[in-house]
Design an enzyme around this catalytic site. Structure first.
Site: not given
Ligand code: BDR
Ligand code: CA
Length: 311
Positions: A241
């Site tokens: 992500h």
């Molecule tokens: C986001 O939530 C966190 O768990 C990850 O680091 C990312 O920023 C994804 O939904």
């Protein structure tokens, strides 16, 4: 190079995003990294941030601790994804570099005031608590922000923490609302994009094949982090992500999206934290964000692997 502040809650994918930025000094100058509570509590996110700077041999980067809880709600964490430490996978030494004394929010405000308007970009990779608190405390900074490039939200892919909401926005929807109304130029990397940045087996092998401590750590982090998405979504590997944010600063051509209106749901119980994105322009609400929809995944992983090799 673009001057940036990374605001983060490491998180294995946050860690990779930070490493990518630190590996790309021609395009990105990291002025400082601010930690926020999110995937795990603040005591761990600020520590993990320093662990990652040390892994990259960048003990010169100032690291600040920020808000330890969302503006109006109790903290929701994501150990079910990231493990107890937030950085489960590799065994990395405890950091010896210091945490700065100043509060992250003050660092953000002072940095934006100290640099010419329009020259500092904010890169939030976690809940938006620090950024919103800075905007509330110092409204004069909003027009000074060059751009906010953030990971959060979803449109077609909808939610990963509730059926309707993505984690970063869900954890502090009031903060997200403040940010999306701030008037600063915003670029959003939602799940629609980040669920295409999947660490498949050959991509994971490519990290390990770098034969460096960084390559090995990234391979072990993505090994650990993938189990949640594989089990939950049957996906082909861990979604990277947050590295979409730092990759965008280097190669914006890898991403496509639309400049649209995006509003945050802050009251509904069922859809709290939903990013209501007017993708089809069915309202006349003014556009306030560039919401990405697609990414060249092979180009993204080629860039990431090539840059990590430099550390
Ligand atoms: C986001 O939530 C966190 O768990 C990850 O680091 C990312 O920023 C994804 O939904
Ligand atoms: Ca994150």
């Amino acid at each position: 190079a673009r001057k940036i502040i990374i605001d983060t809650d490491p998180g294995q994918d946050d860690a990779v995003a930070i490493l990518l930025a630190l590996a790309s000094p021609e395009e990105i100058e990291v002025l400082g990294i601010t930690a926020v509570a999110g995937n795990v509590p603040l005591a761990l996110t600020q520590k993990n941030t320093r662990i990652i700077c040390e892994l990259a041999n960048r003990t010169d980067i100032p690291v600040f601790a920020g808000c330890d809880a969302p503006l109006k709600r109790p903290l929701v964490t994501a150990e079910h994804v990231h493990g107890k430490t937030g950085l489960d996978g590799p065994t990395l030494p405890d950091p010896t570099m210091p945490l700065q004394d100043a509060h992250a929010v003050d660092f953000i405000i002072e940095t934006l005031r100290a640099h010419p308007a329009g020259t500092v970009t904010l890169c939030p990779l976690g809940p938006l608590t620090n950024i919103a608190t800075a905007l509330e405390k110092a409204p004069d900074i909003a027009p000074r922000i060059a751009e906010i490039v953030l990971m959060g939200g979803a449109y077609f892919e909808v939610g990963n923490i509730t059926p309707a909401a993505e984690f970063n926005i869900y954890v502090d929807p009031e903060a997200a609302d403040i940010v999306f109304r701030s008037g600063a130029p915003i670029t959003v990397m939602p799940l629609d994009v980040t669920h295409k940045a999947l660490v498949t087996k050959p991509r994971n092998d490519a990290f390990r094949a770098l034969g460096t401590p960084v390559g090995e750590a990234v391979a072990l982090m993505t090994d650990f982090f993938e189990r949640f998405d594989k089990e939950k979504y049957g996906s082909a590997g861990a979604p990277l992500h947050d590295p979409c944010v730092t990759a965008y600063l280097i190669r914006s051509d890898l991403f496509t999206g639309r400049h649209i209106n995006v509003e945050i749901e802050t009251t509904s119980e069922l859809t709290l934290g939903m990013t209501v994105a007017d993708w089809w322009g069915v309202t006349d609400r003014p556009a306030n964000a560039t919401f990405m929809g697609d990414l060249d995944a092979d180009g993204f992983f080629a860039l990431l692997t090539e840059r990590l090799a430099r550390l």
